[in-house]
Design a protein around this motif. Sequence first.
Motif, PDB file in Angstrom:
ATOM      1  N   MET A   1     -35.180 -39.220  52.517  1.00 12.51           N
ATOM      2  CA  MET A   1     -34.249 -38.472  53.734  1.00 12.51           C
ATOM      3  C   MET A   1     -34.611 -37.571  52.948  1.00 12.51           C
ATOM      4  N   SER A   2     -34.041 -36.148  53.918  1.00  9.58           N
ATOM      5  CA  SER A   2     -33.819 -35.021  54.100  1.00  9.58           C
ATOM      6  C   SER A   2     -32.721 -34.224  53.339  1.00  9.58           C
ATOM      7  N   ALA A   5     -29.743 -34.133  55.762  1.00 15.55           N
ATOM      8  CA  ALA A   5     -28.142 -35.515  55.027  1.00 15.55           C
ATOM      9  C   ALA A   5     -28.017 -35.691  54.127  1.00 15.55           C
ATOM     10  N   GLU A 475     -29.507 -43.063  63.889  1.00 12.23           N
ATOM     11  CA  GLU A 475     -30.375 -41.943  63.705  1.00 12.23           C
ATOM     12  C   GLU A 475     -30.750 -40.533  64.325  1.00 12.23           C
ATOM     13  N   THR A 477     -29.871 -38.257  61.573  1.00 13.88           N
ATOM     14  CA  THR A 477     -29.851 -37.874  60.551  1.00 13.88           C
ATOM     15  C   THR A 477     -30.841 -37.381  59.625  1.00 13.88           C
ATOM     16  N   THR A 478     -32.098 -38.164  61.065  1.00 13.36           N
ATOM     17  CA  THR A 478     -33.281 -37.986  60.480  1.00 13.36           C
ATOM     18  C   THR A 478     -33.916 -36.657  61.711  1.00 13.36           C
ATOM     19  N   ALA A 485     -29.107 -33.392  61.925  1.00 13.96           N
ATOM     20  CA  ALA A 485     -29.052 -33.984  60.856  1.00 13.96           C
ATOM     21  C   ALA A 485     -27.197 -34.145  59.678  1.00 13.96           C
ATOM     22  N   LEU A 502     -30.055 -44.340  52.955  1.00 16.99           N
ATOM     23  CA  LEU A 502     -30.226 -43.034  52.432  1.00 16.99           C
ATOM     24  C   LEU A 502     -29.978 -42.666  51.697  1.00 16.99           C
TER      25      LEU A 502
END
Length: 507
Positions: A1-2, A5, A475, A477-478, A485, A502
């Motif tokens: 997860m970034s 996000a 979708e 969120t990445t 994101a 997430l």
Amino acid sequence: MSHAALCGLAENPALPPDLLDRLVETADDEVAAELAYRADLSHAHAVALAARSPETAVLLAYEGKLTAADIDPAAQPDAALALLDESAGLPEWAALLASDPEVARRKKLAACPGLPPDVVERLASDPDMGVVAQLAESTTVREVIERLARHPHAEVRRGAAGNEAAPPELLAALVRGDFPPALRCLVCDREQVPFVHDPECPRLDCDLPPGAACDGSHQSTVDDMYYAALWNPATPAATAAVFADHPSAHLRRPLAARTDVPPRVYEQLAADPVPYVRSTLAENLSVGEGLVRLLADDGGYDVQRTVASRPGLPLDVVLRLAGAGKTGAARLPRIADASPDEVRELARSPEPRVRMLVALRRDLPDAVRDALAEDPDAKVVKCVAPHPGLSEAQLRAMVDRHGVRVVAKVATNPDASPELLEDLTRHVPPVRKVLREIARRPEATPTSLLVCLEEHQARPLAAGHPALPPALIAELTTDPDRQVAQAAAANPSLPPAMMRALLDAEG
């Protein structure tokens, strides 16, 4: 997860309570800062975040989400300072912080209100002149102000000159130079005089302001002292008026903003050779109508536009400035205050710029609004396009007649239907700005938002729109674009299961 996000989840208003708890438990500084603004943040959450992130503790203190009982001033000095700054800290904290080894903290303390007398005295003798100067500018203790106005360091005198609690007679004496000359300034503290600081100074550790100079007279600091005094409303008008003849426009400008000097000073400044002094004067509501009319003919940079923005301006002056194209694109106070009869008259003006000014109002009578909606000039139609009450047929007619010149403004109309917004996304030729406007609209449909996602600046706005299909939000969120994101993760339509997934991916 970034990480983007995570930040998005932290601001998502639909975040379930158990996930909020998990974010609080794991938040770093960036995520904690996002969490601090949540309306559902509990006191227990705030205390936990303050323990994890010193920077967020300061923010939470200013937001009123922490109390003195929540803060250990030894471990969280910056949060303690924030509470003291809000008059919500404990007096004993001030004594502790007055000995802090960090100069920046002592300087911040010196700006806090209501300090105990013993702390004020300690700060007044602080070894760092920046701390003493801050105290001179902020304290309301008359005896301390009077003492610091005579301080041998010019920087401290500059601080006293800006203190609105200073007695007027003291400020007058300070500006006149009635006290023994200052012995030092920040420039001669550090450099061999004479010295002029290069505005392009390459030294990374140098914090002298550009142009700082001292030849033994501490001239740049003395000028800063004059500048502070001129902006200080406690400085007597007679003392300030002397600066009408000063060679520095930097010092004549604050004089032009004062509301208490004699009319002769305004007359002199109206002929000042520097346009930004005259434009400052044009903004001064104490200037009489005669000088306002004179300034309305002044072609200097920004002078006429500033005159046009004055409330209560005679209508004939507004019309003259509008006809010359000198009013800018902003709504003008005089037009906003126009009577119904004046509005009808202005809307019939043969000058398009005048009709534009009327069209910027959002409370026009229906007949006036409808007439302006059919105006032959696209600039007028562009101004009236956001007006509430226009029918869909009128909005579509605007687009048919004027196309790309008005389409973005039509998209902002509160009565634009979802179907119209969809049609505007397909306008040929395309208008990128219209997509940004539509992405902000609550009425935007998924079909419209899909088109908005294709435009770089509209994409983050569309990613955060609740009408976007949940699967697509997940979708996004990445997305490699951090803004997209984060906006998608903050979207309240993101399914709770996806929010949970997430966070689980973060581990």
